[in-house]
Scaffold this motif. Sequence first.
Motif, PDB file in Angstrom:
ATOM      1  N   LEU A  45      43.153  34.944  37.067  1.00  0.00           N
ATOM      2  CA  LEU A  45      42.407  33.809  37.617  1.00  0.00           C
ATOM      3  C   LEU A  45      40.893  34.034  37.554  1.00  0.00           C
ATOM      4  N   THR A  46      40.461  35.283  37.461  1.00  0.00           N
ATOM      5  CA  THR A  46      39.011  35.534  37.347  1.00  0.00           C
ATOM      6  C   THR A  46      38.479  35.049  36.006  1.00  0.00           C
ATOM      7  N   TRP A  47      39.343  34.892  35.013  1.00  0.00           N
ATOM      8  CA  TRP A  47      38.907  34.490  33.677  1.00  0.00           C
ATOM      9  C   TRP A  47      39.103  33.002  33.399  1.00  0.00           C
ATOM     10  N   VAL A  48      39.616  32.267  34.366  1.00  0.00           N
ATOM     11  CA  VAL A  48      39.802  30.829  34.175  1.00  0.00           C
ATOM     12  C   VAL A  48      38.439  30.152  34.286  1.00  0.00           C
ATOM     13  N   GLU A  49      38.105  29.351  33.294  1.00  0.00           N
ATOM     14  CA  GLU A  49      36.788  28.704  33.269  1.00  0.00           C
ATOM     15  C   GLU A  49      36.637  27.716  34.415  1.00  0.00           C
ATOM     16  N   ASP A  50      35.444  27.691  34.973  1.00  0.00           N
ATOM     17  CA  ASP A  50      35.067  26.762  36.045  1.00  0.00           C
ATOM     18  C   ASP A  50      35.972  26.855  37.269  1.00  0.00           C
ATOM     19  N   GLY A  51      36.667  27.952  37.431  1.00  0.00           N
ATOM     20  CA  GLY A  51      37.528  28.122  38.599  1.00  0.00           C
ATOM     21  C   GLY A  51      38.628  27.087  38.694  1.00  0.00           C
ATOM     22  N   GLY A  53      44.297  34.264  52.528  1.00  0.00           N
ATOM     23  CA  GLY A  53      42.950  33.797  52.208  1.00  0.00           C
ATOM     24  C   GLY A  53      42.397  34.339  50.897  1.00  0.00           C
ATOM     25  N   ILE A  54      43.268  34.832  50.042  1.00  0.00           N
ATOM     26  CA  ILE A  54      42.850  35.362  48.740  1.00  0.00           C
ATOM     27  C   ILE A  54      42.835  34.250  47.699  1.00  0.00           C
ATOM     28  N   LEU A  55      43.833  33.373  47.772  1.00  0.00           N
ATOM     29  CA  LEU A  55      43.922  32.219  46.887  1.00  0.00           C
ATOM     30  C   LEU A  55      43.880  30.946  47.717  1.00  0.00           C
ATOM     31  N   THR A  56      43.572  29.848  47.052  1.00  0.00           N
ATOM     32  CA  THR A  56      43.766  28.525  47.632  1.00  0.00           C
ATOM     33  C   THR A  56      44.757  27.808  46.728  1.00  0.00           C
ATOM     34  N   SER A  57      45.434  26.839  47.287  1.00  0.00           N
ATOM     35  CA  SER A  57      46.351  26.055  46.466  1.00  0.00           C
ATOM     36  C   SER A  57      46.118  24.579  46.748  1.00  0.00           C
ATOM     37  N   ASN A 116      55.853  32.475  42.779  1.00  0.00           N
ATOM     38  CA  ASN A 116      55.295  31.500  43.708  1.00  0.00           C
ATOM     39  C   ASN A 116      55.294  32.026  45.145  1.00  0.00           C
ATOM     40  N   LYS A 117      56.326  32.773  45.524  1.00  0.00           N
ATOM     41  CA  LYS A 117      56.359  33.378  46.868  1.00  0.00           C
ATOM     42  C   LYS A 117      55.192  34.347  47.049  1.00  0.00           C
ATOM     43  N   GLN A 118      54.895  35.116  46.019  1.00  0.00           N
ATOM     44  CA  GLN A 118      53.777  36.056  46.093  1.00  0.00           C
ATOM     45  C   GLN A 118      52.454  35.287  46.187  1.00  0.00           C
ATOM     46  N   LEU A 119      52.341  34.227  45.404  1.00  0.00           N
ATOM     47  CA  LEU A 119      51.120  33.423  45.418  1.00  0.00           C
ATOM     48  C   LEU A 119      50.917  32.767  46.780  1.00  0.00           C
ATOM     49  N   GLN A 120      51.991  32.310  47.394  1.00  0.00           N
ATOM     50  CA  GLN A 120      51.883  31.713  48.733  1.00  0.00           C
ATOM     51  C   GLN A 120      51.439  32.755  49.758  1.00  0.00           C
ATOM     52  N   ALA A 121      51.902  33.993  49.611  1.00  0.00           N
ATOM     53  CA  ALA A 121      51.451  35.066  50.504  1.00  0.00           C
ATOM     54  C   ALA A 121      49.953  35.300  50.326  1.00  0.00           C
ATOM     55  N   LEU A 122      49.471  35.203  49.089  1.00  0.00           N
ATOM     56  CA  LEU A 122      48.037  35.361  48.828  1.00  0.00           C
ATOM     57  C   LEU A 122      47.246  34.204  49.423  1.00  0.00           C
ATOM     58  N   VAL A 123      47.816  33.024  49.439  1.00  0.00           N
ATOM     59  CA  VAL A 123      47.156  31.874  50.079  1.00  0.00           C
ATOM     60  C   VAL A 123      47.066  32.118  51.578  1.00  0.00           C
ATOM     61  N   ARG A 124      48.164  32.547  52.199  1.00  0.00           N
ATOM     62  CA  ARG A 124      48.154  32.816  53.648  1.00  0.00           C
ATOM     63  C   ARG A 124      47.135  33.884  54.015  1.00  0.00           C
ATOM     64  N   PRO A 133      48.533  16.591  40.108  1.00  0.00           N
ATOM     65  CA  PRO A 133      48.479  16.862  38.670  1.00  0.00           C
ATOM     66  C   PRO A 133      47.444  17.911  38.284  1.00  0.00           C
ATOM     67  N   ARG A 134      46.359  18.009  39.023  1.00  0.00           N
ATOM     68  CA  ARG A 134      45.334  19.012  38.724  1.00  0.00           C
ATOM     69  C   ARG A 134      45.424  20.182  39.702  1.00  0.00           C
ATOM     70  N   GLY A 135      46.536  20.261  40.399  1.00  0.00           N
ATOM     71  CA  GLY A 135      46.717  21.292  41.411  1.00  0.00           C
ATOM     72  C   GLY A 135      47.094  22.629  40.826  1.00  0.00           C
ATOM     73  N   GLY A 136      47.232  23.567  41.722  1.00  0.00           N
ATOM     74  CA  GLY A 136      47.593  24.924  41.334  1.00  0.00           C
ATOM     75  C   GLY A 136      46.887  25.917  42.229  1.00  0.00           C
ATOM     76  N   PHE A 137      46.688  27.104  41.702  1.00  0.00           N
ATOM     77  CA  PHE A 137      46.094  28.202  42.468  1.00  0.00           C
ATOM     78  C   PHE A 137      44.754  28.586  41.859  1.00  0.00           C
ATOM     79  N   ARG A 138      43.842  28.995  42.741  1.00  0.00           N
ATOM     80  CA  ARG A 138      42.548  29.539  42.307  1.00  0.00           C
ATOM     81  C   ARG A 138      42.125  30.567  43.348  1.00  0.00           C
ATOM     82  N   LEU A 139      41.200  31.417  42.957  1.00  0.00           N
ATOM     83  CA  LEU A 139      40.686  32.402  43.903  1.00  0.00           C
ATOM     84  C   LEU A 139      39.951  31.694  45.031  1.00  0.00           C
TER      85      LEU A 139
END
Length: 159
Positions: free
Chosen positions: A17-23, A53-57, A43-51, A61-67
Amino acid sequence: MQMSEGVEWALHSCLNLTWVEDGAAVKANRLAAFYDLPAAYLNKQLQALVRAGILTSTTGPRGGFRLARDPGDITVLDVVTAIEGTEDAFRCQEILRQGPGGRADVDYRRTCAVSGAMRRGELAWRRELAAQTLADLKAEVEGRRPRTPELTRRRFASL
């Protein structure tokens, strides 16, 4: 001590995710497809990262995860504890209490040489992981393989 594979998956996903352009947000299924991982489990791991505060979700259609924070503000330990929890790896059960000369009025977690050695080792391990950020990992990867950011963006575009 053995950590779950979710730690490795989470660290690599955060690094990508650090290399995704424009976040831009990246969907869980695309993050999973990057390494051919099971999307539901990642996805379970990503949700843990959201909880944590490491990721946001975001949904849609333009949704997903970002730092959620700058990579320099996210430590490797942050990711590990988000996935594995904060509980100590070694838990002294104070078995010396049942041994010869054991006493009920002694806190063996503080006086036991084994417990002390394990605490010191874990503290050193946690300090080392806390001293390394995603920005550090990113710089190390880019130093070894300068094309990684470009290749990562291309791979996400093709998924």
